[in-house]
Design a protein around this motif. Structure first.
Motif, PDB file in Angstrom:
ATOM      1  N   LEU A 181       0.724  -2.236 -17.610  1.00 55.64           N
ATOM      2  CA  LEU A 181       1.883  -2.997 -16.962  1.00 55.64           C
ATOM      3  C   LEU A 181       3.207  -2.940 -17.698  1.00 55.64           C
ATOM      4  O   LEU A 181       3.100  -2.816 -18.813  1.00 55.64           O
ATOM      5  CB  LEU A 181       1.368  -4.506 -16.747  1.00 55.64           C
ATOM      6  N   HIS A 182       4.241  -2.965 -16.976  1.00 64.34           N
ATOM      7  CA  HIS A 182       5.598  -2.745 -17.535  1.00 64.34           C
ATOM      8  C   HIS A 182       5.750  -4.243 -18.144  1.00 64.34           C
ATOM      9  O   HIS A 182       5.644  -5.398 -17.679  1.00 64.34           O
ATOM     10  CB  HIS A 182       6.630  -2.737 -16.328  1.00 64.34           C
ATOM     11  N   GLY A 183       6.272  -4.186 -19.337  1.00 62.63           N
ATOM     12  CA  GLY A 183       6.742  -5.405 -20.006  1.00 62.63           C
ATOM     13  C   GLY A 183       7.521  -6.174 -19.498  1.00 62.63           C
ATOM     14  O   GLY A 183       7.222  -7.593 -19.518  1.00 62.63           O
ATOM     15  N   GLY A 184       8.397  -5.906 -18.648  1.00 66.62           N
ATOM     16  CA  GLY A 184       9.388  -6.793 -17.851  1.00 66.62           C
ATOM     17  C   GLY A 184       8.636  -7.689 -17.056  1.00 66.62           C
ATOM     18  O   GLY A 184       8.871  -8.773 -16.662  1.00 66.62           O
ATOM     19  N   TYR A 185       7.563  -6.860 -16.225  1.00 63.13           N
ATOM     20  CA  TYR A 185       6.711  -7.710 -15.265  1.00 63.13           C
ATOM     21  C   TYR A 185       6.011  -8.645 -15.916  1.00 63.13           C
ATOM     22  O   TYR A 185       5.458  -9.514 -15.320  1.00 63.13           O
ATOM     23  CB  TYR A 185       6.288  -6.622 -14.388  1.00 63.13           C
ATOM     24  N   CYS A 186       5.384  -8.440 -17.052  1.00 68.06           N
ATOM     25  CA  CYS A 186       4.705  -9.217 -17.784  1.00 68.06           C
ATOM     26  C   CYS A 186       5.339 -10.834 -17.976  1.00 68.06           C
ATOM     27  O   CYS A 186       4.959 -11.810 -17.680  1.00 68.06           O
ATOM     28  CB  CYS A 186       4.308  -8.791 -19.172  1.00 68.06           C
ATOM     29  N   ALA A 187       6.863 -10.491 -18.281  1.00 69.50           N
ATOM     30  CA  ALA A 187       7.609 -11.658 -18.286  1.00 69.50           C
ATOM     31  C   ALA A 187       7.661 -12.436 -17.143  1.00 69.50           C
ATOM     32  O   ALA A 187       7.816 -13.543 -17.070  1.00 69.50           O
ATOM     33  CB  ALA A 187       8.966 -11.331 -18.762  1.00 69.50           C
ATOM     34  N   VAL A 188       7.860 -11.692 -16.027  1.00 63.99           N
ATOM     35  CA  VAL A 188       7.988 -12.334 -14.733  1.00 63.99           C
ATOM     36  C   VAL A 188       6.855 -13.011 -14.328  1.00 63.99           C
ATOM     37  O   VAL A 188       6.892 -14.247 -13.912  1.00 63.99           O
ATOM     38  CB  VAL A 188       8.168 -11.119 -13.599  1.00 63.99           C
TER      39      VAL A 188
ATOM     40  N   ARG B 260       1.008  -1.213   0.082  1.00 63.89           N
ATOM     41  CA  ARG B 260      -0.211  -0.155   0.127  1.00 63.89           C
ATOM     42  C   ARG B 260       1.020   1.327   0.009  1.00 63.89           C
ATOM     43  O   ARG B 260       0.747   2.213  -0.746  1.00 63.89           O
ATOM     44  CB  ARG B 260      -0.894  -0.025   1.347  1.00 63.89           C
ATOM     45  N   LEU B 261       1.917   1.327   0.612  1.00 60.41           N
ATOM     46  CA  LEU B 261       2.863   2.369   0.724  1.00 60.41           C
ATOM     47  C   LEU B 261       3.575   2.571  -0.633  1.00 60.41           C
ATOM     48  O   LEU B 261       3.709   3.837  -0.969  1.00 60.41           O
ATOM     49  CB  LEU B 261       4.011   2.071   1.771  1.00 60.41           C
ATOM     50  N   ALA B 262       3.828   1.623  -1.043  1.00 62.38           N
ATOM     51  CA  ALA B 262       4.447   1.740  -2.613  1.00 62.38           C
ATOM     52  C   ALA B 262       3.424   2.285  -3.438  1.00 62.38           C
ATOM     53  O   ALA B 262       3.954   3.227  -4.416  1.00 62.38           O
ATOM     54  CB  ALA B 262       4.776   0.434  -3.225  1.00 62.38           C
TER      55      ALA B 262
ATOM     56  N   ARG C  72      -4.455 -15.078 -10.552  1.00 59.19           N
ATOM     57  CA  ARG C  72      -5.792 -13.901 -10.702  1.00 59.19           C
ATOM     58  C   ARG C  72      -5.236 -12.841  -9.867  1.00 59.19           C
ATOM     59  O   ARG C  72      -5.136 -12.883  -8.886  1.00 59.19           O
ATOM     60  CB  ARG C  72      -7.183 -14.680 -10.434  1.00 59.19           C
ATOM     61  N   VAL C  73      -5.166 -11.424 -10.466  1.00 57.93           N
ATOM     62  CA  VAL C  73      -4.575 -10.571  -9.685  1.00 57.93           C
ATOM     63  C   VAL C  73      -5.111  -9.363 -10.424  1.00 57.93           C
ATOM     64  O   VAL C  73      -5.217  -9.028 -11.753  1.00 57.93           O
ATOM     65  CB  VAL C  73      -3.131 -10.709  -9.754  1.00 57.93           C
ATOM     66  N   THR C  74      -5.285  -8.193  -9.600  1.00 55.54           N
ATOM     67  CA  THR C  74      -5.398  -6.949 -10.122  1.00 55.54           C
ATOM     68  C   THR C  74      -4.120  -5.947  -9.706  1.00 55.54           C
ATOM     69  O   THR C  74      -3.791  -5.952  -8.433  1.00 55.54           O
ATOM     70  CB  THR C  74      -6.652  -6.200  -9.229  1.00 55.54           C
ATOM     71  N   LEU C  75      -3.410  -5.679 -10.521  1.00 58.23           N
ATOM     72  CA  LEU C  75      -2.177  -4.924 -10.345  1.00 58.23           C
ATOM     73  C   LEU C  75      -2.464  -3.180 -10.018  1.00 58.23           C
ATOM     74  O   LEU C  75      -2.764  -2.649 -10.727  1.00 58.23           O
ATOM     75  CB  LEU C  75      -1.194  -5.340 -11.339  1.00 58.23           C
ATOM     76  N   PRO C  76      -1.666  -2.900  -8.762  1.00 64.27           N
ATOM     77  CA  PRO C  76      -1.588  -1.477  -8.757  1.00 64.27           C
ATOM     78  C   PRO C  76      -0.459  -0.555  -9.371  1.00 64.27           C
ATOM     79  O   PRO C  76       0.234  -1.341 -10.323  1.00 64.27           O
ATOM     80  CB  PRO C  76      -1.548  -1.473  -7.195  1.00 64.27           C
ATOM     81  N   LEU C  77      -0.398   0.505  -9.063  1.00 62.97           N
ATOM     82  CA  LEU C  77       0.356   1.421  -9.647  1.00 62.97           C
ATOM     83  C   LEU C  77       1.782   1.273  -9.870  1.00 62.97           C
ATOM     84  O   LEU C  77       2.621   1.719 -10.832  1.00 62.97           O
ATOM     85  CB  LEU C  77       0.118   3.022  -9.269  1.00 62.97           C
ATOM     86  N   GLN C  78       2.525   0.711  -8.855  1.00 67.42           N
ATOM     87  CA  GLN C  78       3.770   0.246  -8.654  1.00 67.42           C
ATOM     88  C   GLN C  78       4.263  -0.776  -9.756  1.00 67.42           C
ATOM     89  O   GLN C  78       5.587  -0.590  -9.881  1.00 67.42           O
ATOM     90  CB  GLN C  78       4.328  -0.245  -7.389  1.00 67.42           C
TER      91      GLN C  78
ATOM     92  N   SER D 129       4.803 -15.119  -3.149  1.00 65.28           N
ATOM     93  CA  SER D 129       5.044 -14.761  -1.792  1.00 65.28           C
ATOM     94  C   SER D 129       4.468 -13.799  -0.755  1.00 65.28           C
ATOM     95  O   SER D 129       4.606 -12.629  -1.282  1.00 65.28           O
ATOM     96  CB  SER D 129       6.629 -14.696  -1.099  1.00 65.28           C
ATOM     97  N   HIS D 130       3.613 -14.292  -0.010  1.00 60.76           N
ATOM     98  CA  HIS D 130       2.762 -13.247   0.945  1.00 60.76           C
ATOM     99  C   HIS D 130       3.617 -12.570   1.787  1.00 60.76           C
ATOM    100  O   HIS D 130       3.291 -11.428   2.131  1.00 60.76           O
ATOM    101  CB  HIS D 130       1.631 -13.896   1.459  1.00 60.76           C
ATOM    102  N   ARG D 131       4.887 -12.808   1.907  1.00 65.31           N
ATOM    103  CA  ARG D 131       5.613 -12.212   2.947  1.00 65.31           C
ATOM    104  C   ARG D 131       6.609 -10.973   1.979  1.00 65.31           C
ATOM    105  O   ARG D 131       7.430 -10.540   2.536  1.00 65.31           O
ATOM    106  CB  ARG D 131       6.683 -13.183   3.434  1.00 65.31           C
ATOM    107  N   ASN D 132       6.776 -11.044   0.736  1.00 66.05           N
ATOM    108  CA  ASN D 132       7.674 -10.351  -0.190  1.00 66.05           C
ATOM    109  C   ASN D 132       6.824  -9.089  -0.377  1.00 66.05           C
ATOM    110  O   ASN D 132       6.020  -9.279  -1.327  1.00 66.05           O
ATOM    111  CB  ASN D 132       8.288 -11.103  -1.203  1.00 66.05           C
ATOM    112  N   PRO D 133       7.150  -8.023  -0.292  1.00 66.96           N
ATOM    113  CA  PRO D 133       6.392  -6.732  -0.659  1.00 66.96           C
ATOM    114  C   PRO D 133       6.500  -6.512  -2.065  1.00 66.96           C
ATOM    115  O   PRO D 133       5.488  -5.893  -2.528  1.00 66.96           O
ATOM    116  CB  PRO D 133       6.992  -5.542   0.128  1.00 66.96           C
ATOM    117  N   LEU D 134       7.277  -7.045  -2.868  1.00 75.06           N
ATOM    118  CA  LEU D 134       7.329  -7.092  -4.191  1.00 75.06           C
ATOM    119  C   LEU D 134       6.181  -7.854  -5.054  1.00 75.06           C
ATOM    120  O   LEU D 134       6.025  -7.629  -6.026  1.00 75.06           O
ATOM    121  CB  LEU D 134       8.684  -7.568  -4.679  1.00 75.06           C
ATOM    122  N   ALA D 135       5.864  -8.933  -4.276  1.00 75.44           N
ATOM    123  CA  ALA D 135       4.728  -9.753  -4.968  1.00 75.44           C
ATOM    124  C   ALA D 135       3.416  -9.063  -4.780  1.00 75.44           C
ATOM    125  O   ALA D 135       2.929  -8.594  -3.703  1.00 75.44           O
ATOM    126  CB  ALA D 135       4.632 -11.274  -4.131  1.00 75.44           C
TER     127      ALA D 135
END
Length: 202
Positions: free
Chosen positions: A117-124, A22-24, A103-109, A82-88
């Protein structure tokens, strides 16, 4: 003992990770006084939980740390699930037969082009969902050898996405997989890949 911490401690760590997400998003979506107000609110929420752990009662940790066979502490660090990793991102994972689905709804970061979505994160995302499908189909561990992404159209933020992966073939130590990122009923990106399992030790 299967975990080095209590369920409440694991829930606190996952709550803190969600606070970081949320902070990000808030740091990127607010400025000036709105940002100050937002930050103060998030800090208070975390302080409240630290002061009163009972606020987390009933919360089930999703990826708690565990001990491996050698007694070492293992924490799931995967930057997708990972639910513990803020990047996830906060996604739901489902596997059925030959297919894995996020299934996911991706926020601004996660933004690249505005509102997309950033193309590199599509690949991730595609690499991870295809790997999950491989993991269920091929015993043991496998590593990504090749991954090809085809971008059909921009992937939107702020709406639910389906990221789907399935195994398309197995040849010895080689496992082939394919998948898509889908918004609504529109395929936004496709992937094909090859995973290799290590040679058996002699």
């Amino acid at each position: 003992m299967t975990s080095p911490e209590t369920a409440q401690e694991s829930s606190l760590a996952e709550y803190a990770a969600e606070s970081c997400r949320r902070l990000a998003a808030g740091l990127l979506g607010n400025t000036g006084e709105e940002l100050r107000t937002f930050l103060a609110s998030e800090v208070r929420r975390l302080q409240d939980v630290l002061a009163n752990p009972s606020l987390l009662e009933g919360a089930e940790p999703q990826t708690p740390p565990r001990f491996d066979r050698k007694g070492r502490v293992q924490i799931t660090t995967n930057p997708v699930v990972s639910h513990r990793n803020p990047l996830a991102p906060p996604l739901m994972h489902h596997h059925d037969g030959n297919e894995s689905e996020f299934r996911v709804t991706l926020p601004l970061q996660y933004q690249g082009p505005r509102n997309h979505l950033h193309g590199g994160y599509c690949a991730v995302l595609l690499d991870d969902v295809l790997w999950h499908s491989v993991r269920y189909a091929a015993p043991g561990i496998s590593f990504t050898r090749e991954l090809t992404i085809t971008y059909e159209r921009p992937v939107p933020l702020f709406e639910e996405l389906r990221i789907v992966g399935r195994v398309s073939g197995i040849e010895g130590r080689k496992t082939f997989a394919e998948g898509e990122i889908i918004a609504g009923d529109v395929v936004c990106a496709r992937a094909t890949g090859l995973w290799i399992s290590p040679k058996p030790s002699e």
